[in-house]
Design a protein around this motif. Sequence first.
Motif, PDB file in Angstrom:
ATOM      1  N   ASN A  18      -2.264   5.688   3.605  1.00 48.70           N
ATOM      2  CA  ASN A  18      -1.857   4.305   3.294  1.00 48.70           C
ATOM      3  C   ASN A  18      -2.899   3.265   3.692  1.00 48.70           C
ATOM      4  OD1 ASN A  18      -0.832   2.659   5.866  1.00 48.70           O
ATOM      5  ND2 ASN A  18      -0.443   4.821   6.207  1.00 48.70           N
ATOM      6  N   GLN A  19      -3.848   3.634   4.537  1.00 51.17           N
ATOM      7  CA  GLN A  19      -4.872   2.681   4.966  1.00 51.17           C
ATOM      8  C   GLN A  19      -6.235   2.980   4.344  1.00 51.17           C
ATOM      9  OE1 GLN A  19      -3.070   3.560   9.040  1.00 51.17           O
ATOM     10  NE2 GLN A  19      -4.485   1.894   9.518  1.00 51.17           N
ATOM     11  N   PHE A  20      -6.351   4.151   3.726  1.00 46.63           N
ATOM     12  CA  PHE A  20      -7.673   4.647   3.338  1.00 46.63           C
ATOM     13  C   PHE A  20      -7.786   4.982   1.859  1.00 46.63           C
ATOM     14  CE2 PHE A  20     -10.794   8.360   3.610  1.00 46.63           C
ATOM     15  CZ  PHE A  20     -11.902   7.548   3.791  1.00 46.63           C
ATOM     16  N   GLU A  21      -6.686   5.484   1.301  1.00 47.72           N
ATOM     17  CA  GLU A  21      -6.775   6.121  -0.005  1.00 47.72           C
ATOM     18  C   GLU A  21      -6.872   5.152  -1.182  1.00 47.72           C
ATOM     19  OE1 GLU A  21      -4.434   9.876  -0.357  1.00 47.72           O
ATOM     20  OE2 GLU A  21      -3.407   8.700  -1.881  1.00 47.72           O
ATOM     21  N   GLY A  22      -6.146   4.058  -1.139  1.00 44.28           N
ATOM     22  CA  GLY A  22      -6.129   3.142  -2.288  1.00 44.28           C
ATOM     23  C   GLY A  22      -5.506   3.826  -3.491  1.00 44.28           C
ATOM     24  N   GLY A  23      -5.930   3.413  -4.692  1.00 41.03           N
ATOM     25  CA  GLY A  23      -5.399   4.002  -5.927  1.00 41.03           C
ATOM     26  C   GLY A  23      -3.886   3.921  -5.956  1.00 41.03           C
ATOM     27  N   PHE A  24      -3.338   2.808  -5.485  1.00 41.14           N
ATOM     28  CA  PHE A  24      -1.884   2.766  -5.263  1.00 41.14           C
ATOM     29  C   PHE A  24      -1.096   2.801  -6.569  1.00 41.14           C
ATOM     30  CE2 PHE A  24      -1.310  -1.589  -6.468  1.00 41.14           C
ATOM     31  CZ  PHE A  24       0.048  -1.840  -6.452  1.00 41.14           C
ATOM     32  N   ASN A  25      -1.736   2.350  -7.672  1.00 39.41           N
ATOM     33  CA  ASN A  25      -1.008   2.404  -8.950  1.00 39.41           C
ATOM     34  C   ASN A  25      -1.670   3.375  -9.928  1.00 39.41           C
ATOM     35  OD1 ASN A  25      -3.288   0.975  -9.336  1.00 39.41           O
ATOM     36  ND2 ASN A  25      -2.342  -0.916 -10.026  1.00 39.41           N
ATOM     37  N   GLN A  26      -2.370   4.366  -9.361  1.00 43.66           N
ATOM     38  CA  GLN A  26      -3.038   5.353 -10.221  1.00 43.66           C
ATOM     39  C   GLN A  26      -2.422   6.738 -10.042  1.00 43.66           C
ATOM     40  OE1 GLN A  26      -6.978   3.548  -8.733  1.00 43.66           O
ATOM     41  NE2 GLN A  26      -7.589   4.888 -10.401  1.00 43.66           N
ATOM     42  N   GLY A  27      -2.598   7.557 -11.068  1.00 41.42           N
ATOM     43  CA  GLY A  27      -2.198   8.963 -10.972  1.00 41.42           C
ATOM     44  C   GLY A  27      -0.709   9.164 -10.779  1.00 41.42           C
ATOM     45  N   GLY A  28       0.096   8.203 -11.240  1.00 40.67           N
ATOM     46  CA  GLY A  28       1.554   8.367 -11.160  1.00 40.67           C
ATOM     47  C   GLY A  28       2.133   8.109  -9.787  1.00 40.67           C
ATOM     48  N   LYS A  29       1.330   7.553  -8.878  1.00 41.70           N
ATOM     49  CA  LYS A  29       1.862   7.287  -7.528  1.00 41.70           C
ATOM     50  C   LYS A  29       2.962   6.223  -7.588  1.00 41.70           C
ATOM     51  CE  LYS A  29       0.514   5.526  -2.963  1.00 41.70           C
ATOM     52  NZ  LYS A  29       1.553   4.490  -2.981  1.00 41.70           N
ATOM     53  N   GLY A  30       3.994   6.409  -6.774  1.00 44.50           N
ATOM     54  CA  GLY A  30       5.043   5.400  -6.666  1.00 44.50           C
ATOM     55  C   GLY A  30       4.716   4.413  -5.551  1.00 44.50           C
ATOM     56  N   TRP A  31       5.593   3.428  -5.390  1.00 46.20           N
ATOM     57  CA  TRP A  31       5.388   2.438  -4.319  1.00 46.20           C
ATOM     58  C   TRP A  31       5.790   3.045  -2.981  1.00 46.20           C
ATOM     59  CZ3 TRP A  31       4.255  -2.955  -4.729  1.00 46.20           C
ATOM     60  CH2 TRP A  31       4.036  -3.403  -6.029  1.00 46.20           C
ATOM     61  N   SER A  32       4.976   2.765  -1.984  1.00 52.02           N
ATOM     62  CA  SER A  32       5.399   3.132  -0.629  1.00 52.02           C
ATOM     63  C   SER A  32       5.653   1.840   0.135  1.00 52.02           C
ATOM     64  CB  SER A  32       4.333   3.971   0.078  1.00 52.02           C
ATOM     65  OG  SER A  32       3.342   3.138   0.628  1.00 52.02           O
ATOM     66  N   VAL A  33       6.303   1.968   1.270  1.00 50.29           N
ATOM     67  CA  VAL A  33       6.556   0.798   2.108  1.00 50.29           C
ATOM     68  C   VAL A  33       5.234   0.095   2.429  1.00 50.29           C
ATOM     69  CG1 VAL A  33       7.338   0.155   4.415  1.00 50.29           C
ATOM     70  CG2 VAL A  33       8.679   1.746   3.068  1.00 50.29           C
ATOM     71  N   ALA A  34       4.184   0.890   2.629  1.00 49.11           N
ATOM     72  CA  ALA A  34       2.884   0.334   3.009  1.00 49.11           C
ATOM     73  C   ALA A  34       2.289  -0.559   1.912  1.00 49.11           C
ATOM     74  CB  ALA A  34       1.908   1.464   3.338  1.00 49.11           C
ATOM     75  N   ASP A  35       2.633  -0.281   0.663  1.00 50.99           N
ATOM     76  CA  ASP A  35       2.087  -1.089  -0.435  1.00 50.99           C
ATOM     77  C   ASP A  35       2.638  -2.514  -0.431  1.00 50.99           C
ATOM     78  OD1 ASP A  35       0.612   1.089  -1.382  1.00 50.99           O
ATOM     79  OD2 ASP A  35       2.337   1.847  -2.496  1.00 50.99           O
ATOM     80  N   CYS A  36       3.682  -2.739   0.362  1.00 52.06           N
ATOM     81  CA  CYS A  36       4.265  -4.092   0.463  1.00 52.06           C
ATOM     82  C   CYS A  36       3.856  -4.768   1.769  1.00 52.06           C
ATOM     83  CB  CYS A  36       5.789  -4.011   0.453  1.00 52.06           C
ATOM     84  SG  CYS A  36       6.439  -3.160  -0.963  1.00 52.06           S
ATOM     85  N   ALA A  37       3.003  -4.111   2.538  1.00 54.71           N
ATOM     86  CA  ALA A  37       2.728  -4.594   3.894  1.00 54.71           C
ATOM     87  C   ALA A  37       1.834  -5.826   3.905  1.00 54.71           C
ATOM     88  CB  ALA A  37       2.076  -3.477   4.715  1.00 54.71           C
ATOM     89  N   ARG A  38       2.380  -6.911   4.393  1.00 59.58           N
ATOM     90  CA  ARG A  38       1.594  -8.121   4.636  1.00 59.58           C
ATOM     91  C   ARG A  38       1.435  -8.246   6.142  1.00 59.58           C
ATOM     92  NH1 ARG A  38       2.397 -12.600   0.340  1.00 59.58           N
ATOM     93  NH2 ARG A  38       1.391 -13.833   1.945  1.00 59.58           N
ATOM     94  N   SER A  39       0.477  -9.088   6.550  1.00 59.91           N
ATOM     95  CA  SER A  39       0.146  -9.064   7.973  1.00 59.91           C
ATOM     96  C   SER A  39       1.241  -9.582   8.898  1.00 59.91           C
ATOM     97  CB  SER A  39      -1.145  -9.824   8.229  1.00 59.91           C
ATOM     98  OG  SER A  39      -1.043 -11.054   7.610  1.00 59.91           O
ATOM     99  N   HIS A  40       2.240 -10.334   8.420  1.00 60.39           N
ATOM    100  CA  HIS A  40       3.235 -10.840   9.361  1.00 60.39           C
ATOM    101  C   HIS A  40       4.432  -9.904   9.533  1.00 60.39           C
ATOM    102  CE1 HIS A  40       4.566 -12.464   5.460  1.00 60.39           C
ATOM    103  NE2 HIS A  40       5.765 -12.197   5.937  1.00 60.39           N
ATOM    104  N   LEU A  41       4.392  -8.713   8.945  1.00 55.69           N
ATOM    105  CA  LEU A  41       5.512  -7.772   9.123  1.00 55.69           C
ATOM    106  C   LEU A  41       5.557  -7.243  10.554  1.00 55.69           C
ATOM    107  CD1 LEU A  41       5.518  -5.501   5.987  1.00 55.69           C
ATOM    108  CD2 LEU A  41       6.895  -7.495   6.487  1.00 55.69           C
ATOM    109  N   ASP A  42       6.729  -6.796  10.941  1.00 55.98           N
ATOM    110  CA  ASP A  42       6.877  -6.088  12.218  1.00 55.98           C
ATOM    111  C   ASP A  42       6.435  -6.914  13.410  1.00 55.98           C
ATOM    112  OD1 ASP A  42       5.957  -2.839  10.940  1.00 55.98           O
ATOM    113  OD2 ASP A  42       7.831  -3.902  10.918  1.00 55.98           O
ATOM    114  N   THR A  43       6.622  -8.207  13.346  1.00 55.92           N
ATOM    115  CA  THR A  43       6.091  -9.001  14.435  1.00 55.92           C
ATOM    116  C   THR A  43       7.035  -9.085  15.628  1.00 55.92           C
ATOM    117  OG1 THR A  43       6.820 -10.855  13.131  1.00 55.92           O
ATOM    118  CG2 THR A  43       4.448 -10.443  13.205  1.00 55.92           C
TER     119      THR A  43
END
Length: 491
Positions: A18-43
Motif C-alpha cells: 500500500n505504500q510502495f506498489e502504486g498501480g491502484f487502478n490497474q490490473g483489476g485491483k479493487g479499492w483498499s482502505v489505504a487508497d482513501c488515506a489522507r494525512s489527517h486520518l487516525d489522528t
Amino acid sequence: MTHTFPKDFLWGGATAANQFEGGFNQGGKGWSVADCARSHLDTDVKDYKKQNEVLMKDVEEALANPDDMDHYPKRHGSEFYSHYKEDIALLGEMGFKVFRMSIAWSRIYPQGDEDQPNEEGLQFYDAVFQELQKYGIQPLVTISHYEPPLHLALEYNCWHDRRTIGFFMNFVRTIVDRYGRYVKYWLTFNEVDSMIRHPFTTGGLIKDRFAPEKFEEVIFQSMHHQFVASALATKYIHEKDPDAKVGCMLTKLTYYPYSPNPLDVLEAQQRMRSTYCYSDTQVFGEYPAYLLARFKNHGIRIQMEPDDLKIMKAYPVDFISFSYYSSSCVAHHTDNLETTAGNTITAVKNPYLPTSEWGWQSDPTGLRISLVDLYDRYRKPLFIVENGLGEKETLVKDGDTYTVNDDAHIAYYRDHFKAMYDAIYEDGVQLLGYTSWACIDLVSESTKQMSKRYGFVYVDCDDHGKGTFNRYRKKSFYWYKHIIETNGAAL
Ligand code: BG6
C-alpha cells in the motif's frame, strides 16, 4: 573486532504494497482502505465518534476523486507496479538475501468477498516472485499490511465481522497455493498490536459508528478474529509446506521508565504489556492472564465460537518478527515533561537520545534491549523486519548521474547492526535476519509523505506525486552492499 554475522543470516529490506506498489487502478485491483488515506486520518483515537465521521466523509470524497494522486499518495506509492524489474535488479545488485513485501489483498480479491480471485493480480505477483528468484532473493511475505479491501470495511466492518475470517482464508489459500513454492517465510498481520492505535487502516472498522465506550470491546473482538485467522493461516501454510515458517509481527515499542520512581517503572511495565498481549497470544496460543483480567475489569465481552481457543492453541506462530525504530520514555505524571513523536505513539522525550525531524529518537542500545527482552520472553527465533530512519534528502550530481549523501542513514544502520551483533554473540539471541525499512523510498504511513525517505534507493517523486519516479543509488546503497558482501565484517 570483526562483526561477522551467522552464516545464513538473511540481510535485506522491507516494503508494503500500500505504500510502495502504486498501480491502484490497474490490473483489476479493487479499492483498499489505504487508497482513501489522507494525512489527517487516525489522528485522535480517543475521539472515536468524531474520527469515524471524518473518515466516512473522507471515504466518500476519495471515491469521488479516483484520479487524485496528490491528496492520496498511497495510490501511486513508488510505482513498483511498473518498476518492479528495475527495483529487484537494484536489490540484486546490493546482494539482498531477502525482500519483505506484502500482497495487496484487493489486487487478488478486489472486493474481498468474491469466490474467484483476480487472475491478472495473481500474474503480477507471479512475475515479482520469478524476478526475485532470478537474483536468488527470497521473499518474506506479509499477508496483511494495513490494506484491507475497502468493500469489506464499508459492508462488513471488516475484522469486526466474523465473516472476514472466511474472506481472509480464501485470500490465504489462494496465495499459498499459488506462491508457496517461492515463499518460506510468512507474516500474518503487520504490527498486530496496532489496531487499538489506528483502527481504520488496520482493521477497516468503518461501517458502523460504534459508541466510544464500546471502543475497546470492538477492537478486541476484531483482534480475536485476527488471532483465529492467523492460527488458521498458520495451519494451512504448514499443511501445504511443513518447512515453511509463519511469524507474528509486532511493533516493538520498548518503554523505559523516565525515572527510578517505582510508579514510572510500573507505568513502563504496563505499557510493555499493552503491546505484548498480542504477541503473547500468538506465540503461546492463549490469552495471557493479564489480558483476561483487562477484559473482565473493563467489561469487555468477546464473542467466540466453541473451537476458537483450541485453534489458537494448536497453531501458534513459529517465530517473532518486529519493527523497531526507537525506544520510548514513559512517566506516571507527564505534566511539564517534554514529549516527542514515535512510531504510532507520542512519548516523553528521552534527553539522552538524538531526535529526527519527525521527532523519532534513535536508540541502537534499545534494539539490543528489545532483542534480549523478546528472546527471553519467547525463546523462539526473532526476525527484525523493520528498522530505519526517515530523512529529508536532496539529490546531488555525481558524474553522469545523481546520488544522495545519506550519511545519517549509514550511521543509524552501523550502530543498529553493532547492537544486533552484540545481541547475537554476547546475549545469545537467535536472530534469523534483518530487513531495513524501507529499502527503496516509499510513502510514509503516518504522514503520507514521500519526503520522509528511508531507502538505499532514492525515488524521484515529491509529496504531491510529481516527479519522474526514476531511481538513484544513494551512498548507503554501496555501504549496505559491502556490509552484505562481508556478512557484517565491514562494520
Ligand atoms: C511501521 C509500519 O509502523 O512503521 C510501516 O509497519 C511504516 O508501514 C513504518 O511505514 C514507518 O513509519 P512511517 O510513518 O515513517 O512511514
